[in-house]
Design a protein around this motif. Structure first.
Motif, PDB file in Angstrom:
ATOM      1  N   LEU A  81      21.705  41.976  52.025  1.00  0.00           N
ATOM      2  CA  LEU A  81      21.502  42.316  53.427  1.00  0.00           C
ATOM      3  C   LEU A  81      20.508  41.358  54.085  1.00  0.00           C
ATOM      4  CD1 LEU A  81      21.472  46.236  53.255  1.00  0.00           C
ATOM      5  CD2 LEU A  81      23.405  44.648  53.421  1.00  0.00           C
ATOM      6  N   GLU A  82      20.328  41.514  55.386  1.00  0.00           N
ATOM      7  CA  GLU A  82      19.555  40.540  56.165  1.00  0.00           C
ATOM      8  C   GLU A  82      18.117  40.403  55.706  1.00  0.00           C
ATOM      9  OE1 GLU A  82      19.834  41.255  60.314  1.00  0.00           O
ATOM     10  OE2 GLU A  82      22.011  40.903  60.431  1.00  0.00           O
ATOM     11  N   ASP A  83      17.520  41.467  55.153  1.00  0.00           N
ATOM     12  CA  ASP A  83      16.120  41.372  54.728  1.00  0.00           C
ATOM     13  C   ASP A  83      15.928  40.476  53.511  1.00  0.00           C
ATOM     14  OD1 ASP A  83      17.103  42.900  52.645  1.00  0.00           O
ATOM     15  OD2 ASP A  83      15.898  44.678  53.100  1.00  0.00           O
ATOM     16  N   GLY A  84      17.021  40.107  52.839  1.00  0.00           N
ATOM     17  CA  GLY A  84      16.950  39.199  51.696  1.00  0.00           C
ATOM     18  C   GLY A  84      16.557  39.842  50.382  1.00  0.00           C
ATOM     19  N   VAL A  85      16.149  41.111  50.405  1.00  0.00           N
ATOM     20  CA  VAL A  85      15.710  41.774  49.172  1.00  0.00           C
ATOM     21  C   VAL A  85      16.537  43.022  48.853  1.00  0.00           C
ATOM     22  CG1 VAL A  85      13.348  40.919  49.380  1.00  0.00           C
ATOM     23  CG2 VAL A  85      13.937  43.139  50.384  1.00  0.00           C
ATOM     24  N   THR A  86      17.463  43.362  49.729  1.00  0.00           N
ATOM     25  CA  THR A  86      18.317  44.535  49.497  1.00  0.00           C
ATOM     26  C   THR A  86      19.749  44.088  49.234  1.00  0.00           C
ATOM     27  OG1 THR A  86      16.941  45.902  50.941  1.00  0.00           O
ATOM     28  CG2 THR A  86      19.147  46.708  50.439  1.00  0.00           C
ATOM     29  N   TRP A  87      20.282  44.564  48.122  1.00  0.00           N
ATOM     30  CA  TRP A  87      21.656  44.266  47.745  1.00  0.00           C
ATOM     31  C   TRP A  87      22.495  45.530  47.954  1.00  0.00           C
ATOM     32  CZ3 TRP A  87      23.229  40.011  44.085  1.00  0.00           C
ATOM     33  CH2 TRP A  87      22.227  39.029  43.955  1.00  0.00           C
ATOM     34  N   ARG A  88      23.615  45.398  48.630  1.00  0.00           N
ATOM     35  CA  ARG A  88      24.516  46.533  48.831  1.00  0.00           C
ATOM     36  C   ARG A  88      25.715  46.395  47.892  1.00  0.00           C
ATOM     37  NH1 ARG A  88      25.502  48.683  54.697  1.00  0.00           N
ATOM     38  NH2 ARG A  88      23.472  49.559  54.081  1.00  0.00           N
ATOM     39  N   PHE A  89      25.949  47.446  47.099  1.00  0.00           N
ATOM     40  CA  PHE A  89      27.063  47.454  46.147  1.00  0.00           C
ATOM     41  C   PHE A  89      28.110  48.470  46.589  1.00  0.00           C
ATOM     42  CE2 PHE A  89      23.701  45.527  43.751  1.00  0.00           C
ATOM     43  CZ  PHE A  89      24.342  44.635  42.904  1.00  0.00           C
ATOM     44  N   HIS A  90      29.359  48.026  46.597  1.00  0.00           N
ATOM     45  CA  HIS A  90      30.496  48.879  46.915  1.00  0.00           C
ATOM     46  C   HIS A  90      31.153  49.272  45.597  1.00  0.00           C
ATOM     47  CE1 HIS A  90      29.995  47.780  51.133  1.00  0.00           C
ATOM     48  NE2 HIS A  90      29.796  46.534  50.694  1.00  0.00           N
ATOM     49  N   LEU A  91      31.253  50.571  45.362  1.00  0.00           N
ATOM     50  CA  LEU A  91      31.649  51.082  44.052  1.00  0.00           C
ATOM     51  C   LEU A  91      33.152  51.317  43.955  1.00  0.00           C
ATOM     52  CD1 LEU A  91      28.730  53.640  43.557  1.00  0.00           C
ATOM     53  CD2 LEU A  91      28.784  51.172  43.056  1.00  0.00           C
ATOM     54  N   ARG A  92      33.612  51.302  42.709  1.00  0.00           N
ATOM     55  CA  ARG A  92      35.043  51.452  42.433  1.00  0.00           C
ATOM     56  C   ARG A  92      35.463  52.910  42.646  1.00  0.00           C
ATOM     57  NH1 ARG A  92      38.302  47.907  40.074  1.00  0.00           N
ATOM     58  NH2 ARG A  92      36.505  46.643  39.397  1.00  0.00           N
ATOM     59  N   GLU A  93      36.533  53.077  43.357  1.00  0.00           N
ATOM     60  CA  GLU A  93      37.046  54.422  43.642  1.00  0.00           C
ATOM     61  C   GLU A  93      37.936  54.898  42.502  1.00  0.00           C
ATOM     62  OE1 GLU A  93      39.291  56.730  47.371  1.00  0.00           O
ATOM     63  OE2 GLU A  93      39.088  54.537  47.355  1.00  0.00           O
ATOM     64  N   GLY A  94      37.909  56.203  42.227  1.00  0.00           N
ATOM     65  CA  GLY A  94      38.815  56.798  41.253  1.00  0.00           C
ATOM     66  C   GLY A  94      38.374  56.720  39.806  1.00  0.00           C
ATOM     67  N   VAL A  95      37.142  56.292  39.554  1.00  0.00           N
ATOM     68  CA  VAL A  95      36.635  56.222  38.179  1.00  0.00           C
ATOM     69  C   VAL A  95      36.104  57.593  37.776  1.00  0.00           C
ATOM     70  CG1 VAL A  95      34.911  55.178  36.665  1.00  0.00           C
ATOM     71  CG2 VAL A  95      36.030  53.791  38.427  1.00  0.00           C
ATOM     72  N   THR A  96      36.385  57.992  36.542  1.00  0.00           N
ATOM     73  CA  THR A  96      35.859  59.257  36.023  1.00  0.00           C
ATOM     74  C   THR A  96      35.112  59.012  34.725  1.00  0.00           C
ATOM     75  OG1 THR A  96      37.914  59.728  34.836  1.00  0.00           O
ATOM     76  CG2 THR A  96      37.686  60.653  37.051  1.00  0.00           C
TER      77      THR A  96
END
Length: 524
Positions: A81-96
């Motif tokens: 993200l813009e602050d340079g120290v925050t990472w955004r992770f998008h997680l896999r759908e449908g995992v159990t």
């Protein structure tokens, strides 16, 4: 089939086999390892072997592929993200998870809190982590303490737990093998990985069965893994030759010619990334209470000059190791050839240095080695102890299993000790620099068992940890490794040999340079 029904079916199949039935409809891989895993909790100790075995059960947000390149796993994408120290992770759908619970960002949050807990033995594996925040059920933000280039490398071995399962069993806090802290996760497991734990008998057998609900497309055809620790090298070889085991990730180097000549046996060889080293105490006194002479650089250099590295390579390691002058292998970013020089074997120079340092003749000290650790560790420790005795010292060789030696090392109850470091999971020189050679503070110096502290070295390591320019970062790491070498903080011996062996029952077993079996790529 539900996990519960699958477990029941597997148990019935096992009972049938034990009853003498010959039916082998399943593809069963019988893995004979040189030692047991320490726990079913991957956060319980920074032991790459245990973490690797449990990687068949638990998974991270990202993983290494066949080429040891990072690829998506439980996360599908990420951005800074813009602050340079925050990472955004998008997680896999449908995992159990194996118990059927859905995988969400809450599970990632609970896992990160658990591994970064002050009591976690693995907190050093996530050195830049500050906090995490759930954005929505499939999105999570991870905030670091500054710009940091190696987060994805770190996350390859941060396994994700089911928050609901942790809470249900009072397992939110990490366990610790070294401190003797156990919990529900020590003997039970619930991950998202390609295999599930069916049963575990510590020091006897752990059985894994295929996870039929794994989110990924299996490249393996294994239905069942029977993992058995076979600590005796001779017994392990005999079991392979008789077909009692199909695979070992530790074929003894002294038996390789015999295995290569045996019909129905295939040997896979290489040189491990793991550098074997000897560490020193820097505290004021030895474990005996006597003054500690090893805080004097001349004493440390003397012990290095007294080791005949080529003899150990030829005799103990059967010519299969790589003699090392640097504390990281050539394949590791940060390595520099000019740091890989090896001192000449010179016992007379060693005696002179000991005299200069005022080390008394006949000095007694503990030499702590592990019987179920590195390749031929007991043998090379015996050889080194004999070499030190020839220069007038009296090392007290202390060889015992890892479970016995680890508390002594972590609690400063021994003197000189062995350590093997493969830079896992990071595959970068920053790994040993931060975890071994940095002053012990916070997430740094977790494996600084000697208690050393070099401010100049710490400053370089800290700067490298926030440098996003790869060329500049690696230059800092190389400079830091030069200080490690100059100060003889630890003595590199060799990169150990890597030898696996399979029977013809195994069709495909990829050999990885980090010495990690990834059985989700194996074929029977």
């Amino acid at each position: 089939m539900t996990p519960k029904n699958l477990a029941l079916a597997s148990a019935l199949a096992l009972a049938t086999m034990l009853g003498g039935a010959a039916a082998q409809a399943e593809n069963v891989l019988k893995w004979g390892a040189n030692r047991d895993i320490g726990s079913l909790d991957p956060y319980s100790y920074g032991d790459s072997f245990t973490i690797n075995v449990l990687n068949h059960v638990y998974e991270g947000l990202v993983r290494y592929n066949r080429e040891l390149k990072i690829e998506p796993a439980l996360a599908t994408s990420w951005e800074i993200l813009e602050d340079g120290v925050t990472w955004r992770f998008h997680l896999r759908e449908g995992v159990t998870f194996h118990n059927g619970n859905p995988f969400t960002a809450d599970d990632v949050l609970a896992s990160l809190a658990r591994v970064s807990d002050p009591a976690s033995p693995l907190k050093g594996n996530l050195p830049a982590y500050v906090s995490a925040e759930v954005v929505d059920p499939l999105t999570i933000d991870i905030t670091l303490n500054g710009t940091y280039p190696l987060l994805l490398n770190d996350l390859t071995n941060i396994h994700i737990f089911d928050k609901e399962w942790l809470v249900e069993h009072g397992a939110e806090k990490p366990t610790d093998i070294g401190a003797g802290v156990e919990g529900y996760a020590t003997y039970n497991a619930n991950g998202t990985g390609p295999f599930m734990v069916e049963s575990r008998q510590p020091d006897a057998k752990t059985v894994f069965v295929k996870n039929p609900g794994w989110w990924d497309t299996p490249q393996h055809n294994i239905d069942r893994i029977e993992f058995t620790p076979v600590t005796s090298a001779a017994t392990r070889v005999a079991a392979l030759l008789s077909g009692e085991i199909d695979f070992t990730n530790d074929a003894p180097v002294q038996d390789l010619p015999r295995l290569e000549a045996a019909p129905g046996v295939n040997v896979l060889e290489g040189v491990d990334l793991r550098t074997v080293m000897i560490g020193f105490p820097f505290r004021e006194t030895l474990a005996s209470g006597a003054p500690n002479p090893f805080s004097d650089i001349r004493a440390r250099e003397a012990l290095y000059d007294a080791i005949d590295l080529e003899l150990i390579h030829a005799r103990v390691m059967r010519g299969k190791s790589r003699v090392a002058g640097a504390t990281v292998a050539p394949q590791i970013p940060g390595y520099a050839p000019e740091l890989d020089s090896v001192p000449a074997y010179d016992p007379e120079k060693a005696r002179a240095l000991l005299a200069e340092a005022g080390v008394p003749e006949g000095l007694e000290f503990q030499f702590n080695c592990v019987s179920d650790g590195l390749v031929n560790e007991e043998q090379f420790c015996q050889a080194i102890a004999a070499m030190w005795a020839r220069i007038g010292l009296k090392p007290q060789l202390d060889v015992a299993p890892r479970a016995v030696q680890t508390p002594k090392r972590t609690n400063g109850q021994t003197d000189i000790y062995t350590l093997g470091w493969a830079t896992l999971p990071m595959l970068d020189a920053y790994s040993p620099l931060l975890q071994i050679f940095h002053t012990k503070e916070g997430n740094a110096g977790v494996f600084n068992w000697g208690g050393w502290s070099f401010p100049e070295l710490d400053a370089l390591i800290d700067a490298a940890g926030s440098e996003l320019d790869t060329e500049k970062r690696l230059a800092m790491e190389t400079e830091a490794l030069a200080i490690v070498k100059r100060e003889f903080i630890m003595l590199p011996l060799h990169q150990q040999p890597m030898a696996w062996a399979t029977t013809d029952a195994v069709k495909q077993m990829p050999l990885f340079p980090d010495n990690k079996p990834r059985l989700w790529y194996a074929q029977m």
